[in-house]
Design a protein around this motif. Structure first.
Motif, short mmCIF file in Angstrom:
data_model
loop_
_atom_site.label_atom_id
_atom_site.label_comp_id
_atom_site.label_asym_id
_atom_site.label_seq_id
_atom_site.Cartn_x
_atom_site.Cartn_y
_atom_site.Cartn_z
N ASP A 62 0.87 -1.18 0.00
CA ASP A 62 0.00 0.00 0.00
C ASP A 62 0.91 1.23 0.00
OD1 ASP A 62 -1.91 1.93 0.33
OD2 ASP A 62 -2.69 1.17 2.23
N VAL A 63 0.89 1.99 -1.09
CA VAL A 63 1.84 3.08 -1.28
C VAL A 63 1.11 4.42 -1.31
CG1 VAL A 63 3.64 4.02 -2.77
CG2 VAL A 63 3.30 1.54 -2.65
N ARG A 64 1.65 5.38 -0.58
CA ARG A 64 1.19 6.77 -0.65
C ARG A 64 2.36 7.64 -1.09
NH1 ARG A 64 -3.66 7.84 2.09
NH2 ARG A 64 -4.45 6.07 3.33
N CYS A 65 2.12 8.48 -2.09
CA CYS A 65 3.16 9.35 -2.64
C CYS A 65 2.81 10.82 -2.37
CB CYS A 65 3.31 9.15 -4.14
SG CYS A 65 3.86 7.49 -4.61
N GLN A 66 3.83 11.62 -2.22
CA GLN A 66 3.65 13.06 -2.08
C GLN A 66 4.70 13.77 -2.93
OE1 GLN A 66 3.38 14.58 1.93
NE2 GLN A 66 3.84 16.68 1.30
N VAL A 67 4.25 14.61 -3.82
CA VAL A 67 5.14 15.35 -4.70
C VAL A 67 5.45 16.70 -4.08
CG1 VAL A 67 5.39 16.43 -6.97
CG2 VAL A 67 4.27 14.20 -6.76
N GLU A 68 6.76 16.99 -3.92
CA GLU A 68 7.16 18.30 -3.40
C GLU A 68 7.39 19.31 -4.53
OE1 GLU A 68 8.94 15.50 -1.70
OE2 GLU A 68 7.36 15.70 -0.19
N VAL A 69 8.12 18.89 -5.55
CA VAL A 69 8.41 19.75 -6.70
C VAL A 69 8.24 18.92 -7.96
CG1 VAL A 69 10.11 21.20 -7.86
CG2 VAL A 69 10.06 21.11 -5.36
N SER A 70 7.57 19.47 -8.97
CA SER A 70 7.39 18.77 -10.22
C SER A 70 7.62 19.73 -11.39
CB SER A 70 5.98 18.18 -10.31
OG SER A 70 5.78 17.50 -11.54
N ARG A 71 8.69 19.42 -12.14
CA ARG A 71 8.99 20.18 -13.36
C ARG A 71 9.36 19.18 -14.45
NH1 ARG A 71 11.65 23.93 -9.60
NH2 ARG A 71 13.67 22.98 -10.05
N ALA A 72 9.49 19.66 -15.66
CA ALA A 72 9.77 18.76 -16.77
C ALA A 72 11.08 18.02 -16.59
CB ALA A 72 9.78 19.54 -18.09
N ASP A 73 12.08 18.68 -15.98
CA ASP A 73 13.39 18.05 -15.84
C ASP A 73 13.73 17.68 -14.40
OD1 ASP A 73 13.64 20.60 -14.81
OD2 ASP A 73 15.56 21.03 -15.77
N TYR A 74 12.75 17.78 -13.49
CA TYR A 74 13.06 17.56 -12.08
C TYR A 74 11.78 17.20 -11.32
CZ TYR A 74 14.70 18.68 -7.31
OH TYR A 74 15.02 18.62 -5.98
N LEU A 75 11.86 16.14 -10.53
CA LEU A 75 10.76 15.74 -9.66
C LEU A 75 11.31 15.41 -8.28
CD1 LEU A 75 7.67 14.91 -9.44
CD2 LEU A 75 8.48 12.57 -9.81
N SER A 76 10.77 16.03 -7.26
CA SER A 76 11.14 15.72 -5.87
C SER A 76 9.92 15.10 -5.21
CB SER A 76 11.56 16.99 -5.13
OG SER A 76 11.83 16.70 -3.77
N MET A 77 10.13 13.94 -4.58
CA MET A 77 8.98 13.15 -4.15
C MET A 77 9.30 12.34 -2.90
SD MET A 77 6.97 10.60 -6.72
CE MET A 77 5.22 10.31 -6.55
N SER A 78 8.29 12.05 -2.10
CA SER A 78 8.43 11.14 -0.97
C SER A 78 7.38 10.05 -1.08
CB SER A 78 8.29 11.88 0.36
OG SER A 78 7.01 12.47 0.49
N LEU A 79 7.65 8.94 -0.45
CA LEU A 79 6.80 7.76 -0.56
C LEU A 79 6.77 7.04 0.77
CD1 LEU A 79 7.08 5.03 -3.33
CD2 LEU A 79 7.43 4.43 -0.95
N ASP A 80 5.60 6.59 1.17
CA ASP A 80 5.45 5.73 2.35
C ASP A 80 4.72 4.48 1.93
OD1 ASP A 80 6.54 7.33 4.62
OD2 ASP A 80 4.99 8.74 3.98
N ALA A 81 5.25 3.33 2.29
CA ALA A 81 4.68 2.07 1.85
C ALA A 81 4.53 1.11 3.03
CB ALA A 81 5.57 1.43 0.78
N VAL A 82 3.39 0.46 3.10
CA VAL A 82 3.13 -0.60 4.07
C VAL A 82 3.10 -1.91 3.31
CG1 VAL A 82 1.52 -1.54 5.76
CG2 VAL A 82 1.83 0.94 5.59
N ILE A 83 3.89 -2.88 3.78
CA ILE A 83 4.00 -4.18 3.10
C ILE A 83 3.18 -5.19 3.87
CG2 ILE A 83 5.56 -5.98 2.28
CD1 ILE A 83 7.04 -2.64 3.11
N LEU A 84 2.29 -5.89 3.16
CA LEU A 84 1.36 -6.84 3.76
C LEU A 84 1.42 -8.18 3.03
CD1 LEU A 84 -1.50 -4.28 3.48
CD2 LEU A 84 -0.59 -4.94 5.69
#
Length: 312
Positions: free
Chosen positions: A105-127
């Motif tokens: 189960d994955v939740r993503c959060q985008v901090e910065v999104s541009r054509a040449d750059y993406l900054s992102m965080s992810l939290d995942a629960v493994i079941l």
């Protein structure tokens, strides 16, 4: 799942089988783990191998960003930090020993999104497929175009060393003494003290170098930290590493600089917390190259003395 989406060359190294969007920035990912693997899960651990969970979630992050966030396949992914925690309830441990399929189960959060750059965080629960929680993994990373990656990667001189002659330094211990089964998987060579080692990396390793990499892989540093923690915790208890089984339960790593493949690297560890009532140790670990800190970590786990026959 396509090998190109998870940046792997060998089909055996691809752990994902399917994924679907559940809602905005939330996804369900299916994974199948090999019953036998050259690296993951081969050691005498009481819990699931954290590297297996981390690698599976790493692949999920790579695939998600390309499939749902329009990141081109030629962009480079640069890891900033990761953390993991294994569920250590008896039910989860028993399930983890037998499971070969998982749902993430994955939740993503985008901090910065541009054509040449993406900054992102992810939290995942493994079941497990039955809903038994095995653990959770979190990542923060950046995705950069080839041009931006070149600028970041070579923006400074950085440490440099002599090209390796193709031989590996002698390992600090047998594979079993650091929870592995093969000599090539031992990431440490003797250093200057019981809390200091030379980083030992086989550039022909079938997992860490499944595909070309121009710097020390983050997963290789994570494994070296795990092994340093294993040895450090054994030393803290006055137990020979050959008679010590270490079960990692949680970790948090920060990556600060690229590590050059041709420069000597040092791994240092210190016990941050003495044994708790539950037999756990907290250990701080770092990797340094030419005076530059590559990564730091705080790892937690429990030790089992084979000679003593009980949990310390």
């Amino acid at each position: 799942m396509s090998r190109t989406l998870v940046h792997k060359a060998a089909p055996s190294e691809v752990f994902l089988t399917d994924m679907a969007r559940a809602s905005a920035d939330r996804y369900r990912v299916a994974a199948k783990w090999p019953k036998r693997h050259t690296l993951f899960g081969t050691g005498p651990r009481r819990t699931l191998d954290p590297l297996l969970l981390v690698e599976t979630v790493r692949q999920a992050g790579l695939c998600l960003t390309q499939r749902y966030y329009d990141v081109p396949q030629d962009h480079q992914f640069v890891l900033s930090s990761l953390e993991y925690e294994l569920d250590t309830s008896p039910r989860s441990i028993d399930a983890g020993r037998a499971v070969d399929t998982a749902v993430i189960d994955v939740r993503c959060q985008v901090e910065v999104s541009r054509a040449d750059y993406l900054s992102m965080s992810l939290d995942a629960v493994i079941l497990t497929e039955d809903g038994i929680r095995l653990g959770q993994v979190g990542f923060c990373w950046r995705s950069l175009s080839p041009q931006r990656y070149e600028q970041l990667r070579f923006s400074g001189e950085g440490p440099r060393g002599h090209a390796p002659d193709g031989t590996l330094a002698a390992p600090v211990a047998t594979p079993a003494a650091v929870g592995r089964s093969h000599d090539k998987d031992v990431m440490l060579a003797p250093g200057n003290s019981v809390r200091n080692w030379r980083f030992r990396l086989d550039r022909q390793h079938p997992v860490y170098f499944d595909h070309a990499c121009d710097h020390i892989p983050g997963m290789a540093l994570l494994e070296s930290f795990q092994q340093a923690t294993w040895l450090m915790s054994a030393h803290a208890e006055g137990v020979d590493a050959e008679n010590w089984l270490w079960s990692p339960t949680a970790g948090a790593l920060t990556f600060q600089s690229f590590g050059e493949l041709d420069a000597p690297t040092t791994i240092d560890a210190e016990v941050a917390q003495e044994q708790s009532a539950h037999g756990q140790h907290a250990v701080r670990v770092s990797a340094t190259q030419g005076g530059t800190v590559l990564a730091t970590a705080a790892l937690l786990g429990s030790g089992f003395s084979v000679a003593g026959g009980g949990m310390l």
